[in-house]
Structure formats: structure tokens, C-alpha cells
Design a protein around this motif. Structure first.
Motif, PDB file in Angstrom:
ATOM      1  N   GLN A  14      -6.404   1.287  -4.354  1.00 32.49           N
ATOM      2  CA  GLN A  14      -7.808   1.080  -3.964  1.00 32.49           C
ATOM      3  C   GLN A  14      -8.711   2.311  -4.025  1.00 32.49           C
ATOM      4  O   GLN A  14      -9.895   2.218  -3.732  1.00 32.49           O
ATOM      5  N   LYS A  15      -8.170   3.459  -4.415  1.00 34.32           N
ATOM      6  CA  LYS A  15      -9.043   4.619  -4.601  1.00 34.32           C
ATOM      7  C   LYS A  15      -9.422   4.785  -6.077  1.00 34.32           C
ATOM      8  O   LYS A  15     -10.586   4.850  -6.400  1.00 34.32           O
ATOM      9  N   THR A  58      -6.900  13.140   1.071  1.00 36.60           N
ATOM     10  CA  THR A  58      -8.143  12.388   0.923  1.00 36.60           C
ATOM     11  C   THR A  58      -9.154  12.685   2.034  1.00 36.60           C
ATOM     12  O   THR A  58     -10.361  12.630   1.813  1.00 36.60           O
ATOM     13  N   GLY A  67       0.816  -1.217   0.000  1.00 37.56           N
ATOM     14  CA  GLY A  67       0.000   0.000   0.000  1.00 37.56           C
ATOM     15  C   GLY A  67       0.851   1.269   0.000  1.00 37.56           C
ATOM     16  O   GLY A  67       2.085   1.223  -0.076  1.00 37.56           O
ATOM     17  N   ALA A  68       0.168   2.393   0.100  1.00 37.56           N
ATOM     18  CA  ALA A  68       0.879   3.668   0.150  1.00 37.56           C
ATOM     19  C   ALA A  68       1.753   3.732   1.403  1.00 37.56           C
ATOM     20  O   ALA A  68       2.866   4.247   1.368  1.00 37.56           O
ATOM     21  N   ARG A  69       1.261   3.185   2.483  1.00 39.89           N
ATOM     22  CA  ARG A  69       2.059   3.215   3.712  1.00 39.89           C
ATOM     23  C   ARG A  69       3.355   2.431   3.570  1.00 39.89           C
ATOM     24  O   ARG A  69       4.353   2.771   4.194  1.00 39.89           O
ATOM     25  N   ASP A  81       2.653  11.541  -3.236  1.00 41.05           N
ATOM     26  CA  ASP A  81       1.683  10.505  -2.872  1.00 41.05           C
ATOM     27  C   ASP A  81       0.377  10.819  -3.592  1.00 41.05           C
ATOM     28  O   ASP A  81      -0.396  11.666  -3.161  1.00 41.05           O
ATOM     29  N   TRP A 117      -2.392  12.645   5.613  1.00 40.06           N
ATOM     30  CA  TRP A 117      -1.532  11.679   4.924  1.00 40.06           C
ATOM     31  C   TRP A 117      -0.115  12.176   4.743  1.00 40.06           C
ATOM     32  O   TRP A 117       0.848  11.421   4.941  1.00 40.06           O
TER      33      TRP A 117
HETATM   34  C1  PLP Z   1      -5.540   5.968   1.465  1.00 41.02           C
HETATM   35  C2  PLP Z   1      -4.313   6.780   1.425  1.00 41.02           C
HETATM   36  C3  PLP Z   1      -3.100   6.323   1.975  1.00 41.02           C
HETATM   37  C4  PLP Z   1      -2.996   4.995   2.660  1.00 41.02           C
HETATM   38  O1  PLP Z   1      -3.027   3.989   1.710  1.00 41.02           O
HETATM   39  P1  PLP Z   1      -2.757   2.451   2.088  1.00 41.02           P
HETATM   40  O2  PLP Z   1      -2.678   1.812   0.733  1.00 41.02           O
HETATM   41  O3  PLP Z   1      -3.897   1.991   2.931  1.00 41.02           O
HETATM   42  O4  PLP Z   1      -1.463   2.370   2.811  1.00 41.02           O
HETATM   43  C5  PLP Z   1      -1.999   7.121   1.864  1.00 41.02           C
HETATM   44  N1  PLP Z   1      -2.054   8.325   1.258  1.00 41.02           N
HETATM   45  C6  PLP Z   1      -3.195   8.803   0.736  1.00 41.02           C
HETATM   46  C7  PLP Z   1      -3.201  10.137   0.067  1.00 41.02           C
HETATM   47  C8  PLP Z   1      -4.351   8.043   0.810  1.00 41.02           C
HETATM   48  O5  PLP Z   1      -5.501   8.519   0.272  1.00 41.02           O
END
Ligand code: PLP
Length: 360
Positions: free
Chosen positions: A195-196, A152, A75-77, A172, A102
Motif C-alpha cells: 500500500q505504499k 517510514t 501485510g508487512a506485520r 522490510d 518499524w
Molecule cells: C507501513 C509499514 C509497515 C506496516 O505495514 P502493514 O502492511 O500495515 O502491516 C511495516 N513496515 C514498514 C517499513 C512500513 O512502512
């Protein structure tokens, strides 16, 4: 059953055409009499899918040849850690521009790896606003500069690209990737959890310039090393094949819809409709400055917690799902990513009108 519109911030709705195609192919993918989930990622057919997805994303987003496209996990994390592991030298420093939850979370994670300077670029007056984006006088001392162009949770989007001179800019884009045209060459690295706006959870896209690959600290775990992943075509371990497949279908779908130009127009039209309604309403409020209003996440409130809760409950019952704002902010949030049709916005506004006249 009445039509449902899903305003979830993430995991979020996918184009129904993509889901329908996945359903059709589920039991018999590429005449294999199995699903795509049940074949080797190293087999010819999946390798072709992976290569095609890279080509399609490159075409869709106009990604120059000197950038690599990686499909990773975590994921982003995961990237919050991978970025400093790959780009922050042992004695170096990075600059994190923070504008909300974020970007601040990314900065906190990066501190595990070295020296981080943080500048809060969000002005919190009576409205949320990001004004000064010129860091060209200080950026040269940093290994990279990180920011989040779409927060977000608060619905704050930064449309201008920060000025960082020749420094490496990292973004990001988890919640606004592929939502509008951008000039990739302004960035060193772009990343996004899928996932967004790309596909299902479980896959993460990293678009990284060639010269930034190969700088990882020697303690970097193999799966997080961009050079290793590049050389392995993002398959140093088993990738999330089904998620990758769905992303590939989304890219094809977006290309068939007219690509980024069409998507940008579609997203601007949707957001304008909703913000115009909010602006003329005395009942609902959005506190983001016009210049920073997100095209993807539209936050609003009645100003009263109980009324907000009633709104969310009645909206859900009316088929407008997942409008509750993030717990750190409260209120409501309509996430209107690429897959949300304009009919969803129209249905939301019709409900908002009804609710405001019944409750004011
Ligand atoms: C949802 C989100 C994250 C976290 O994403 P994960 O894939 O759950 O780690 C990080 N940054 C932004 C801008 C997000 O919208």
C-alpha cells in the motif's frame, strides 16, 4: 476543482494512468463482461495475470531466477511473524538491527518465536544517522539478520546494505520497494506491504531465495508457510485478486516508464528539490543526516506544535493532503512515492514559501 496532491504515507497515491485503466476495465475485464474481482483465481485468465505479474516484477527489479516471488496477505506485520516461523530454528537466534519504529516493531513480534538479539543502529545526536553497518564479525551465529532500509515514520533511509558475511539478510522494504535500483542477490528475503509503493492495501510481496524455502517450523500455519505458498503459486487460499490485478498494472506502468533506472532518477530529483528547499530555509527543519535522508518520506517541522497544526490545516485547504506527521513523531511528513509527480513537490514548496513568509 483545484488539483489535489496526496502525500499520504500509506495507503498512498497510485499512478493515475493505472487507476484510469482499472476504471476502463472495471465492468468488462478481458472481454468477460465481468470485473476481474468476479472471476475465479484458478481460471485461465487470472492465472495468466498472476504469472505475468511475477515475470514483470522479475524483469523490473532484476530478480535472479533463484528467487521466488510470493503474493501473500497479512501485510508487512504478517511477515513480522512469518519470517521467524519460516527462518528461525527452534534453538536458533536472529539479529534485528533497529533504526526506528518499524524495525523495532518487527523485533518485538519476532520475540514471540524465539531468541532475538537487537542492536540499535540509529545514532540520535542533533541529527538522526546510521553509520556502522558492518556486522560481518557477529552475523554467522544468527539464523538471519533483519533490518528496515526505510523507516517510514522518521524518514530515515539506509542506502548501504548491511554487511553480514554469509548470513541471511532480511529487509522490510514496505516503503521503499521499487523506488530505486538494488542488488537483490545481497538479500535472502525482501518483503513489502503493497500500500505504499506497489498497489492497494491487502497484498504483500515476498521475494525469497530458493534455499530459504522449506525451513518452516512444523507448527507454521499453512498460509504462512513459504514452501506451501510457493508450490501453490501463492494461491493456497483465495488471494486478494483485485489488489493483485492493480499491482500487475503498476508493474506494467513502471516498465513503460523506463523501469527502475528512470524511477530512481525521478525519485532522486523529487527528493533533492524538497531537501534543497528545506536546507536553505530557517523556518522548517529536517533532522535526518544527509546520508540517511529518505527519498520516499520527507519529515519536517516548524519546531512549534501549533504552527505545525496550522500548516497542515492550511495545506489541506490548498489541496496538499495528508501532510500531518505520524502520531509518534508529530510535525509534518511528505510521502513522495513513485506515483507523486514533480508538480506535487513544486506545489508543496510554493505553499511552504507562502506559509513561512506569512508566519515568520
Ligand atoms: C507501513 C509499514 C509497515 C506496516 O505495514 P502493514 O502492511 O500495515 O502491516 C511495516 N513496515 C514498514 C517499513 C512500513 O512502512
Amino acid at each position: 476543482m483545484a488539483k489535489v496532491f496526496n502525500f499520504s504515507a500509506g495507503p498512498a497515491m497510485l499512478p493515475s494512468a493505472v487507476l484510469a485503466q482499472a476504471q476502463t476495465e472495471l465492468l468488462n475485464w478481458q472481454e468477460q463482461q465481468t470485473s476481474v474481482m468476479e472471476v475465479s483465481h484458478r481460471g485461465k485468465l487470472f492465472m495468466e495475470l498472476a504469472a505475468q505479474s511475477v515475470d514483470d516484477l522479475r524483469q523490473l527489479y532484476n530478480i535472479p531466477e533463484n528467487y521466488q516471488i510470493l503474493f501473500l496477505q497479512g501485510g508487512a506485520r504478517g511477515q513480522f511473524a512469518a519470517i521467524p516461523m519460516n527462518l528461525l530454528s527452534e534453538n536458533g537466534k536472529a539479529l534485528y538491527l533497529t533504526s526506528g519504529y518499524w524495525s523495532a516493531t518487527a523485533a518485538k513480534e519476532a520475540r514471540l518465536f524465539g531468541e532475538i538479539d537487537e542492536i540499535n543502529i540509529l545514532e540520535q545526536g542533533h541529527e538522526l544517522k546510521v553509520n556502522n553497518l558492518d556486522f560481518s564479525d557477529i552475523a554467522a551465529q544468527y539464523d538471519y539478520v533483519h533490518y528496515c532500509p526505510n523507516e517510514t515514520i522518521s524518514g530515515v533511509e539506509i542506502f548501504d546494505i548491511p554487511k553480514v558475511g554469509n548470513a541471511i539478510l532480511v529487509a522490510d522494504m514496505s516503503s521503499n520497494i521499487l523506488s530505486r535500483e538494488i542488488d537483490i542477490s545481497q538479500f535472502g528475503l525482501i518483503y513489502a506491504g503493497a500500500q505504499k509503493n506497489l498497489g492497494p492495501a491487502g497484498i504483500t510481496i515476498v521475494i525469497v531465495r530458493d534455499d530459504l524455502i522449506g525451513r518452516a517450523r512444523n507448527t507454521t500455519p499453512t498460509i504462512w508457510n513459504y514452501e506451501v505458498q510457493k508450490n501453490a503459486d501463492s494461491m493456497i487460499n483465495t488471494p486478494p485478486t483485485f489488489a493483485w490485478y492493480l499491482c500487475a498494472l503498476v508493474f506494467k506502468h513502471l516498465l513503460s516508464q523506463g523501469g527502475m533506472k528512470a524511477m530512481e532518477k525521478h525519485n532522486q530529483d523529487k527528493a533533492k528539490l524538497l531537501y534543497d528547499y528545506l536546507d536553505q530555509s530557517d523556518f522548517y527543519h529536517n533532522t535526518v543526516a544527509k546520508q540517511n535522508r529518505s527519498l520516499m518520506n520527507v519529515t519536517f517541522t516548524t519546531g512549534h506544535d501549533e504552527l505545525n497544526a496550522k500548516f497542515v490545516a492550511e495545506a489541506t485547504a490548498a489541496g496538499l493532503h495528508a501532510l500531518k506527521g505520524h502520531k509518534v513523531l508529530g510535525g509534518m511528513r511528505a510521502s513522495i512515492y513513485n506515483a507523486m509527480p514533480i508538480e506535487g513537490i513544486e506545489a508543496l514548496i510554493a505553499f511552504m514559501q507562502r506559509f513561512s513568509s506569512e508566519n515568520s
